[in-house]
Design a protein around this motif. Structure first.
Motif, PDB file in Angstrom:
ATOM      1  N   GLY A 184      44.912  49.649  41.777  1.00 44.28           N
ATOM      2  CA  GLY A 184      45.631  50.201  40.644  1.00 44.28           C
ATOM      3  C   GLY A 184      44.809  50.044  39.380  1.00 44.28           C
ATOM      4  O   GLY A 184      43.588  50.238  39.383  1.00 44.28           O
ATOM      5  N   LYS A 185      45.462  49.639  38.289  1.00 42.73           N
ATOM      6  CA  LYS A 185      44.785  49.532  37.000  1.00 42.73           C
ATOM      7  C   LYS A 185      44.931  48.128  36.445  1.00 42.73           C
ATOM      8  O   LYS A 185      46.014  47.543  36.482  1.00 42.73           O
ATOM      9  N   ALA A 186      43.824  47.584  35.921  1.00 48.32           N
ATOM     10  CA  ALA A 186      43.815  46.259  35.307  1.00 48.32           C
ATOM     11  C   ALA A 186      42.913  46.297  34.080  1.00 48.32           C
ATOM     12  O   ALA A 186      42.167  47.257  33.857  1.00 48.32           O
ATOM     13  N   SER A 187      42.976  45.224  33.293  1.00 47.09           N
ATOM     14  CA  SER A 187      42.216  45.187  32.044  1.00 47.09           C
ATOM     15  C   SER A 187      40.729  44.983  32.270  1.00 47.09           C
ATOM     16  O   SER A 187      39.922  45.163  31.348  1.00 47.09           O
ATOM     17  N   ALA A 188      40.331  44.588  33.484  1.00 50.36           N
ATOM     18  CA  ALA A 188      38.915  44.435  33.819  1.00 50.36           C
ATOM     19  C   ALA A 188      38.716  44.857  35.262  1.00 50.36           C
ATOM     20  O   ALA A 188      39.553  44.572  36.119  1.00 50.36           O
ATOM     21  N   PRO A 189      37.613  45.524  35.567  1.00 49.85           N
ATOM     22  CA  PRO A 189      37.388  45.992  36.945  1.00 49.85           C
ATOM     23  C   PRO A 189      36.903  44.867  37.846  1.00 49.85           C
ATOM     24  O   PRO A 189      36.516  43.790  37.386  1.00 49.85           O
ATOM     25  N   ALA A 190      36.920  45.125  39.152  1.00 55.29           N
ATOM     26  CA  ALA A 190      36.375  44.171  40.115  1.00 55.29           C
ATOM     27  C   ALA A 190      34.908  43.916  39.798  1.00 55.29           C
ATOM     28  O   ALA A 190      34.161  44.813  39.411  1.00 55.29           O
ATOM     29  N   GLY A 191      34.485  42.678  39.962  1.00 55.16           N
ATOM     30  CA  GLY A 191      33.121  42.289  39.634  1.00 55.16           C
ATOM     31  C   GLY A 191      32.969  41.682  38.261  1.00 55.16           C
ATOM     32  O   GLY A 191      31.929  41.102  37.937  1.00 55.16           O
ATOM     33  N   THR A 192      34.009  41.773  37.435  1.00 55.31           N
ATOM     34  CA  THR A 192      33.952  41.185  36.093  1.00 55.31           C
ATOM     35  C   THR A 192      34.086  39.676  36.176  1.00 55.31           C
ATOM     36  O   THR A 192      34.887  39.154  36.959  1.00 55.31           O
ATOM     37  N   GLN A 193      33.286  38.960  35.355  1.00 55.22           N
ATOM     38  CA  GLN A 193      33.411  37.504  35.273  1.00 55.22           C
ATOM     39  C   GLN A 193      34.217  37.162  34.021  1.00 55.22           C
ATOM     40  O   GLN A 193      33.846  37.541  32.911  1.00 55.22           O
ATOM     41  N   LEU A 194      35.342  36.492  34.206  1.00 58.22           N
ATOM     42  CA  LEU A 194      36.208  36.126  33.087  1.00 58.22           C
ATOM     43  C   LEU A 194      35.692  34.849  32.449  1.00 58.22           C
ATOM     44  O   LEU A 194      35.358  33.883  33.136  1.00 58.22           O
ATOM     45  N   LYS A 195      35.665  34.843  31.122  1.00 56.90           N
ATOM     46  CA  LYS A 195      35.210  33.682  30.378  1.00 56.90           C
ATOM     47  C   LYS A 195      36.403  32.905  29.844  1.00 56.90           C
ATOM     48  O   LYS A 195      37.532  33.399  29.824  1.00 56.90           O
ATOM     49  N   THR A 196      36.115  31.688  29.377  1.00 63.74           N
ATOM     50  CA  THR A 196      37.164  30.867  28.772  1.00 63.74           C
ATOM     51  C   THR A 196      37.840  31.627  27.643  1.00 63.74           C
ATOM     52  O   THR A 196      37.186  32.202  26.770  1.00 63.74           O
ATOM     53  N   GLY A 197      39.171  31.645  27.679  1.00 72.34           N
ATOM     54  CA  GLY A 197      39.942  32.317  26.640  1.00 72.34           C
ATOM     55  C   GLY A 197      40.213  33.778  26.907  1.00 72.34           C
ATOM     56  O   GLY A 197      41.006  34.402  26.189  1.00 72.34           O
TER      57      GLY A 197
END
Length: 613
Positions: free
Chosen positions: A29-42
């Protein structure tokens, strides 16, 4: 000294290390970041409607449900801001402890847990396998340690944590969209299945007629293990107390967590006493959803049934107006051979606390036999008993009904066959109004065999749009106006015959009106009628007001109206006050007819001068 220095240096060094990576592994579906994105602190991460995602952490993961939002703090804690999460620590060795926070609560997860949080509404925590500790941030030492199969439902306004309830793990695993997901099975699925297999092995887990829907704490009662549907009204979550052997014993809740499916559980065997009490948030309305019994071919051959004594605890409901306990049967398809009716079995007692009304809604009719329905005992203005059938009939036999106000109707639309509302040897008492039928729908209303209706301080109304009304050997009383009206102003051909046979009626004002295309419209065959101010007997249109037997009318002023007013030979109508008769064909007080006498004077007028009803 040196050792101390080394320890401090190591500790400082550890605090300066970057947090482990959080990788968005899958997105459907839809999310704020695509697969493969690395989320940072905050960083915040959110999904849209009908979307799911999985984020991998160090030796753990979390799945984000539809319309949900999370954030990672500097210590890699998961902050659930709204929505639904499935959190798991990867299997193997000593499992990672995952921290999850929502405003006001801290959770430590070593296993798999499903968490639903909606600000200002509720927090629901369900342990699938492993262990979870839930702590209240505002009160030191206030925490619950949950084991597999336990659910905690928290109202944000509560100052302490509630007791957990037991849920059906097999059902949750089979239906939860975060477990049976397009993302594939989670890595902890084997541990989940093992926990479900061991649940109830000691024989202490009992089914109940309780159903949860989706992530929310909405709860329903259903009585058939094959079918059940859910509504979107304002409801909440409750415990079922079942007085079988131990009056203090709680029957475990059986539940599932799925936003699309539906399921149901049978009532406990026999006719137990059942009490609905609060475990989570209070509610304005609780719906008890019932389904009919199906045969092997899918036809519903027996009505949905209520039985035993069903009570609702006062603490279950919100402190607002309009509180209600509703019993509803629903239609599944349009097969005319199916029975979708709702039946109160012999001996059924349904009782609510002060200020709480009762509703019955039957897809194919409502019947009660030897039952008692009491909405509160104080006759508070909120205690309304509302009985409606969307199709077919409403019938009570040898039953007792009580509330501040009582409303009873058949079909809510003037389509299909004529509906029947029948009370036989039944007592219905209200402090306020009693209303049977509606002026918009044609129905037959029958009150018979010593039925008693009483509106102690207000009005009693029996109405039908051109349908017959019969009061046979029954008693009706009202503190205000008592009205029986079968007129259909849109159809002069409607046969709205009204028959009063040995009836006893008392009120401040009594009004009875009927209309037929010709012949008899209002038949009064004996009885006593006491009106403190005024009485009106109207046979409308080109029809007849017909007195049979001996009729006693105690009122200062009576008005009789009909194209023909007839009294049978040998019968008499005695009026204590004045009697005004509006008719073009006076068939009384002449040879071959009966008599009308009036202590305050008898006056005859043309039919066209009839006063308004």
């Amino acid at each position: 000294m040196n050792t101390h220095t080394v320890i401090v240096a190591i500790a400082l060094g550890m605090r300066l290390l970057p947090a482990p990576a959080a990788d968005v592994q899958f997105v459907k579906g839809k999310a704020s970041a695509p697969a493969g994105t690395q989320l940072k602190t905050g960083d915040s991460f959110a999904t849209q409607t009908r979307s799911q995602s999985q984020v991998g952490l160090s030796r753990s993961f979390f799945r984000v449900g539809s319309d949900s939002q999370v954030k990672l703090d500097k210590n890699q804690r998961i902050i659930l801001e709204k929505g639904v999460l499935l959190v798991g620590s990867e299997p193997g060795g000593r499992r990672e402890m995952v921290e999850v926070n929502v405003p006001g609560y801290r959770m430590k997860v070593r296993g798999s847990v499903q968490i639903a949080y909606y600000p200002g509404q509720y927090l629901k925590v369900t342990v699938i396998e492993g262990k979870v500790t839930v702590a209240l941030q505002s009160l030191a030492g206030e925490f619950e340690e949950l084991n597999p199969g336990q659910m905690l439902i928290i109202n944000p306004s509560d100052k302490r944590l509630p007791e957990p309830v037991e849920v059906d793990l097999s059902r949750i695993i089979a239906t939860s969209q975060l477990i049976t997901s397009p993302l594939g099975s989670p890595s902890t699925k084997g541990l989940m299945d093992a926990a479900a297999s061991s649940q109830g092995a000691d024989g202490n887990l009992l089914p109940t007629p309780l159903l949860f829907t989706g992530a929310s704490p909405d709860m329903y009662l259903v009585d058939n293990a094959a079918r059940g549907r859910v509504l979107a009204d304002e409801k909440s979550v409750f415990q079922l107390n079942n007085d079988l052997a131990d009056p203090t014993a709680n029957v475990a809740q059986k539940a599932y967590d799925d936003g699309l499916s539906y399921y149901s559980f049978p009532f406990p065997p026999g006719t137990p006493d059942i009490t609905l009490t609060r475990t989570g948030a209070r509610t304005k309305e609780l719906t008890v959803l019932l389904t009919s019994e199906a045969d092997d071919f899918g036809s519903y051959v027996a009505p949905a049934q209520l039985h035993g004594t069903i009570r609702a605890d006062a603490d279950l409901f919100s402190q607002v107006a309009g509180k209600k306990l509703v019993f509803e049967s629903q239609e599944f398809g349009a097969d005319p051979f199916n029975d979708y009716s709702l039946h109160l079995a012999t001996g059924t007692d349904i009782l609510t606390p002060d200020g709480v009304g009762i509703g019955f809604l039957g897809a194919f009719g409502i019947t009660g036999t030897g039952s008692t329905v009491q909405a509160g005992i104080s006759m508070h203005s909120d205690e309304i008993l509302d009985i409606r059938a969307t199709q077919r009939d409403v019938s009570f036999d040898q039953s007792t009904l009580g509330a501040y106000a009582i409303n009873m109707a058949g079909s809510t639309a003037n389509t299909g066959p004529v509906q029947n509302i029948t009370l036989t040897q039944t007592t219905a008492t209200a402090r306020g109004t009693v209303t049977l039928g509606t002026p918009q729908v044609r129905s037959r209303v029958t009150l018979q065999n010593s039925t008693q209706l009483a509106a102690l301080l207000s009005h009693l109304t029996v109405q039908s749009k051109g349908g017959a009304i019969t009061v046979d050997n029954s008693m009706l009383s009202a503190g205000g106006t008592l009205t029986l009206d079968s007129l259909d102003p849109t159809d002069a051909g409607a046969n709205g015959l009204v028959t009063l046979r040995n009836a006893s009626m008392s009120a401040d004002i009594i009004r009875v009106r009927s209309s037929t295309p010709g012949g008899d419209a209002l038949v009064i065959d004996g009885g006593t009628y006491d009106a403190n101010s005024l009485l009106k007997f109207y046979g409308g249109s080109a029809s007849t007001l017909w007195f049979r037997g001996n009729v006693s009318v105690n009122t200062p002023h009576a008005i009789f109206s009909g194209q023909t007013v007839r009294v049978d030979a040998g019968a008499s109508v005695n009026v204590t006050g004045q009697a005004d008769i509006y008719s073009n064909n006076h068939q009384y007080n002449i040879p071959g007819t009966g008599t009308i006498s009036a202590g305050g004077g008898l006056n005859a007028f043309p039919y066209s001068g009839t006063p308004s009803f």
